[in-house]
Scaffold this motif. Structure first.
Motif, PDB file in Angstrom:
ATOM      1  N   ASP A  21       0.861  -1.196   0.000  1.00  0.00           N
ATOM      2  CA  ASP A  21       0.000   0.000   0.000  1.00  0.00           C
ATOM      3  C   ASP A  21       0.892   1.238   0.000  1.00  0.00           C
ATOM      4  O   ASP A  21       1.774   1.382   0.850  1.00  0.00           O
ATOM      5  CB  ASP A  21      -0.881  -0.019   1.262  1.00  0.00           C
ATOM      6  N   SER A  22       0.638   2.150  -0.956  1.00  0.00           N
ATOM      7  CA  SER A  22       1.515   3.338  -1.071  1.00  0.00           C
ATOM      8  C   SER A  22       0.877   4.586  -0.450  1.00  0.00           C
ATOM      9  O   SER A  22       1.563   5.583  -0.228  1.00  0.00           O
ATOM     10  CB  SER A  22       1.803   3.647  -2.549  1.00  0.00           C
ATOM     11  N   ASN A  23      -0.448   4.549  -0.184  1.00  0.00           N
ATOM     12  CA  ASN A  23      -1.088   5.810   0.242  1.00  0.00           C
ATOM     13  C   ASN A  23      -1.808   5.684   1.589  1.00  0.00           C
ATOM     14  O   ASN A  23      -2.650   6.509   1.920  1.00  0.00           O
ATOM     15  CB  ASN A  23      -2.077   6.290  -0.843  1.00  0.00           C
ATOM     16  N   ASP A  25      -4.161   3.839   2.768  1.00  0.00           N
ATOM     17  CA  ASP A  25      -5.586   3.497   2.942  1.00  0.00           C
ATOM     18  C   ASP A  25      -5.755   2.030   3.313  1.00  0.00           C
ATOM     19  O   ASP A  25      -6.881   1.527   3.390  1.00  0.00           O
ATOM     20  CB  ASP A  25      -6.387   3.839   1.674  1.00  0.00           C
ATOM     21  N   ILE A  27      -5.022  -0.538   1.591  1.00  0.00           N
ATOM     22  CA  ILE A  27      -5.262  -1.409   0.433  1.00  0.00           C
ATOM     23  C   ILE A  27      -4.063  -1.327  -0.504  1.00  0.00           C
ATOM     24  O   ILE A  27      -3.612  -0.225  -0.873  1.00  0.00           O
ATOM     25  CB  ILE A  27      -6.537  -0.965  -0.320  1.00  0.00           C
ATOM     26  N   GLY A  28      -3.527  -2.446  -0.874  1.00  0.00           N
ATOM     27  CA  GLY A  28      -2.400  -2.463  -1.812  1.00  0.00           C
ATOM     28  C   GLY A  28      -2.781  -1.744  -3.096  1.00  0.00           C
ATOM     29  O   GLY A  28      -3.966  -1.649  -3.440  1.00  0.00           O
ATOM     30  N   ASP A  29      -1.771  -1.227  -3.822  1.00  0.00           N
ATOM     31  CA  ASP A  29      -2.094  -0.469  -5.034  1.00  0.00           C
ATOM     32  C   ASP A  29      -0.936  -0.514  -6.032  1.00  0.00           C
ATOM     33  O   ASP A  29       0.129  -1.092  -5.739  1.00  0.00           O
ATOM     34  CB  ASP A  29      -2.426   0.985  -4.662  1.00  0.00           C
ATOM     35  N   GLU A  74      -9.381   2.071  -6.161  1.00  0.00           N
ATOM     36  CA  GLU A  74      -8.559   1.827  -4.956  1.00  0.00           C
ATOM     37  C   GLU A  74      -7.110   1.519  -5.323  1.00  0.00           C
ATOM     38  O   GLU A  74      -6.208   1.668  -4.516  1.00  0.00           O
ATOM     39  CB  GLU A  74      -9.133   0.649  -4.161  1.00  0.00           C
TER      40      GLU A  74
HETATM   41 CA    CA Z   1      -3.532   1.997  -1.163  1.00  0.00          CA
END
Ligand code: CA
Ligand code: TEU
Length: 553
Positions: A21-23, A25, A27-29, A74
Motif C-alpha cells: 500500500d503506497s497511500n 488506505d 489497500i495495496g495499489d 482503490e
Molecule cells: Ca492503497
C-alpha cells in the motif's frame, strides 16, 4: 522442443490488494507495486502476473470486472499503471495481466443493458433462461460460491447464469459480438505493451446449448459436464489466438479447472495454436467429506503419481505450469510442508527444490519466497473472501456440520490464508501499510519478513533467489527430460532430469523423520548443485534429515 522466453521464465504472482500500500488506505495499489520492483528484480524473477486491477465493485476482489479498460479506483490510475509497466520493462521484468472473461461484474454496462429487456441489443451477451417457475431455477446447478448458479431477475422475470457469485454473470461466448468485444479489449491491452495474459477459468467459457440438471454434489447439481471443456472451447481459443495472441510476442497461461494431461495437449500443445500453458489442479484438489474444505495432507505417493504423470505426459508435447499455491490456495509451507517453527524454513526450501527442479515454468506466489504461512483464524468473522464466508454459512450456520468439525477444514483451505498482506519488515503492519490493512497481517511477521530475509544469506528468500539463478545457468532445469524414481516411497520425492549428456538427481524428504537413502551409482561422486542443509553427498549411503533436499549433477 523449441526454446522460448516463457519456457525459461520464473513468474511471480502479485495479488495487488495485499502486496504493498503506497497511500495509507490499507489497500495495496499499483504505486505500491512500482515501489517494490527492485525487490522483485533482486529476487531474479522474469515475469509479474498481476491479479485483476480493473474497475470492480470487489464482490470477488477484482474477479468481477465492471470496466476492462479502467483501473480500479482503490488501486490508482491508468497513469500509475503506465508508469509501473514502464518501470518494470526498464528492469527487464515482463507484466502479464489477469484476463477474466468467463463473466463480468453485474455492474458492467453490458449487463446493466442486458437485464433491461429481452429485446435489448446486449441481451444475448449473457445466459438467460426461463425458470421452471418464478421460484424454481432452470436447473439444479450450484455456484462455486454456494447457492444456486441461477439468479432470478425481476425486470424480465428470467434467470441469469452465474457459476461464481451472483454479481458475476457468465458471458455468452456463443455470441460473436461478445468474442469481438473481448478480442478488441485484449488487443487494446497488448497495444499498451503488456506481455501476456493469465486467463481466468478459461476452460468454462463454452457451455452446451442444453442445460439439464447435473449430478448432485454437496448441496446442488454439478455444472461441469455442461460448462467445462464445452463444445466450442478450442474453436474460441483458436479464434482468440488467430485474432489476438499470434500477433504479439506474449505469454499465455490458461486457468483450466478440470483439465487432464490429454486435454492439456490441446489447450497448450506445441502446435495447437491456443495457449502456451495451463494451470492444472489435480495436485491441489485433494477433497474430503466436505469437498474442498479439508485439512488432510496428501499421501505422498498420490501426490507424486499426479505430478509425475503431468511431467511425463506433457514432455515434448505441451508445457507445464508449476505451482504450490496462489491467491486461491492456502500457503504452500502450511499445506505441503511443515510450518512448525523448527521445520518451516527447511520444508519451504525443500518444496521450492522439488518444484523448481521439475520441467515447466515455475510460479512463485507473493510471500511464498519468504516462507509465509497460513493465518491463525480464530473466528468466521475474520474471513473476507466470499467463498469462505458463503461456505461457512452453507456448511455450518445451516446446521449441516458442527463448527468443531468444520472449523479445522475451512481454516486449512480458506483463500484468505494467501491474502494476508506481504510481510515486508518488522515495523507496524509489517511495512505493508501506514494505515489499517483491509485484512489482518499475520502476527508472525516479526520473524517472517522480507527485510530480515534479504539480509540473511540462509533465508528462504535467498534459497529461492539461488534456485532462480540456477535456472538461468542450467538449461537442463528448463529442457531436461523428467524421469521419476522411487515412486512407491511414502517419504521421498526423487526424480532425474536429462539433457544431452547432462543428468541431475533431485531428492526431497517430505517427512520430519530421518530417512536412509542410497545414491544411485551414476550419481556417486557428482557435485551438489543446491541443498537446503550441509551434508557430504560424496558418500553412497546417506541418512537424510527431516525435510532435507538436495540436487546432484
Ligand atoms: Ca492503497
Ligand atoms: O478461480 C476459479 C476456480 O476454480 C476457483 O473457484 C478455485 O478453484 C477455488 O477458489 C479453489 O478453492 C478463478 C480465480 O482464480 C478466483 O480467484 C475467482 O474467484 C474465480 O476464478 C472467479 O473469477
Amino acid at each position: 522442443m523449441n526454446r522460448t522466453w516463457w519456457k525459461e521464465a520464473v513468474i511471480y504472482q502479485i495479488y495487488p490488494r495485499s502486496f504493498m500500500d503506497s497511500n495509507g488506505d490499507g489497500i495495496g495499489d499499483i504505486k505500491g507495486i512500482t515501489s517494490r520492483l527492485d525487490y522483485l528484480k533482486y529476487l531474479g524473477v522474469d515475469v509479474l502476473w498481476l491479479s485483476p486491477i480493473y474497475q470492480s465493485p470487489n464482490d470477488d476482489n477484482g474477479y468481477d470486472i465492471s470496466d476492462y479498460q479502467a483501473i480500479m479506483e482503490e488501486f490508482g490510475t491508468m497513469a500509475d499503471f503506465d508508469e509501473m509497466l514502464s518501470e518494470a520493462h526498464k528492469r527487464g521484468l515482463r507484466v502479464v495481466m489477469d484476463l477474466v472473461v468467463n463473466h463480468t461484474s453485474d455492474e458492467h454496462r453490458w449487463f446493466m443493458e442486458s437485464r433491461k429487456s429481452t429485446e435489448n441489443e446486449y441481451r444475448d451477451y449473457y445466459i438467460w433462461r426461463e425458470g421452471k417457475d418464478a421460484k424454481t431455477p432452470p436447473n439444479n446447478w450450484g455456484s462455486c460460491f454456494g447457492g444456486s448458479a441461477w439468479q432470478y431477475d425481476e425486470q424480465t422475470a428470467m434467470y441469469y447464469l452465474h457459476l461464481f457469485s451472483r454479481k458475476q454473470p457468465d458471458l455468452n461466448w456463443d455470441n460473436p459480438k461478445v468474442r469481438k468485444e473481448v478480442f478488441d479489449m485484449m488487443t487494446w491491452w497488448c497495444d499498451k505493451g503488456i506481455d501476456g495474459f493469465r486467463m481466468d477459468v478459461i476452460s468454462m467459457i463454452s457451455k452446451t446449448k442444453d442445460m439439464p440438471d447435473g449430478p448432485i454434489t454437496d448441496f446442488y447439481g454439478d455444472y461441469s459436464p455442461y460448462c467445462v471443456h464445452g463444445p466450442n472451447i478450442h474453436k474460441y481459443l483458436q479464434e482468440m489466438n488467430e485474432k489476438v495472441l499470434s500477433r504479439y510476442d506474449i505469454m499465455t497461461v490458461g486457468e483450466t479447472p478440470g483439465v487432464t494431461t490429454e486435454l492439456a495437449k490441446q489447450y497448450a500443445g506445441e502446435d495447437t495454436h491456443e495457449l502456451n500453458m495451463v494451470f492444472q489442479f489435480e495436485h491441489v484438489d485433494n477433497h474430503g467429506k466436505y469437498g474442498k474444505w479439508d485439512a488432510q495432507k496428501w499421501q505422498l505417493t498420490k501426490l507424486k503419481q499426479i505430478l509425475n504423470r503431468w511431467q511425463v505426459d506433457l514432455y515434448g508435447k505441451a508445457w507445464n505450469s508449476l505451482f504450490w499455491d496462489n491467491h486461491d490456495q492456502p500457503r504452500a509451507v502450511s499445506r505441503f510442508g511443515d510450518d512448525r517453527p523448527r521445520y518451516r524454513e527447511l520444508s519451504a526450501k525443500m518444496l521450492a527444490t522439488c518444484l523448481h527442479m521439475m520441467q515447466g515454468s515455475p510460479y512463485i506466489y507473493q510471500g511464498e519466497e519468504l516462507g509465509m504461512t497460513n493465518y491463525p483464524f480464530q473466528s468466521p468473522e475474520e474471513f473476507h473472501d466470499i467463498e469462505s464466508i458463503n461456505a461457512y454459512q452453507e456448511w455450518c450456520l445451516s446446521g449441516e456440520v458442527s463448527h468443531e468439525d468444520f472449523w479445522p477444514c475451512i481454516t486449512a483451505r480458506s483463500r484468505d490464508n494467501a491474502r494476508t498482506p506481504v510481510q515486508w519488515d518488522d515495523s507496524a503492519q509489517a511495512g505493508f501499510t501506514t494505515g489499517t490493512p483491509w485484512i489482518a497481517v499475520n502476527p508472525n511477521y516479526k520473524e517472517i519478513n522480507a527485510k530480515a530475509e534479504t539480509e540473511d544469506p540462509d533465508s528462504v528468500f535467498h534459497y529461492y533467489k539461488k534456485l532462480i539463478a540456477l535456472r538461468k545457468a542450467n538449461p537442463i532445469m528448463v529442457y531436461g527430460k523428467y524421469e521419476p524414481l522411487m515412486e512407491d516411497s511414502e517419504e521421498l520425492f526423487v526424480y532425474t532430469r536429462t539433457l544431452d549428456d547432462v543428468k541431475l538427481l533431485t531428492v526431497c524428504n517430505f517427512t520430519d523423520r530421518r530417512i536412509s537413502f542410497s545414491i544411485p551409482e551414476e550419481f556417486v561422486g557428482k557435485s551438489c548443485l543446491i541443498a537446503n542443509m550441509e551434508n557430504d553427498y560424496s558418500k553412497k549411503e546417506l541418512t537424510l534429515r527431516p525435510y532435507e533436499a538436495f540436487v546432484l549433477i
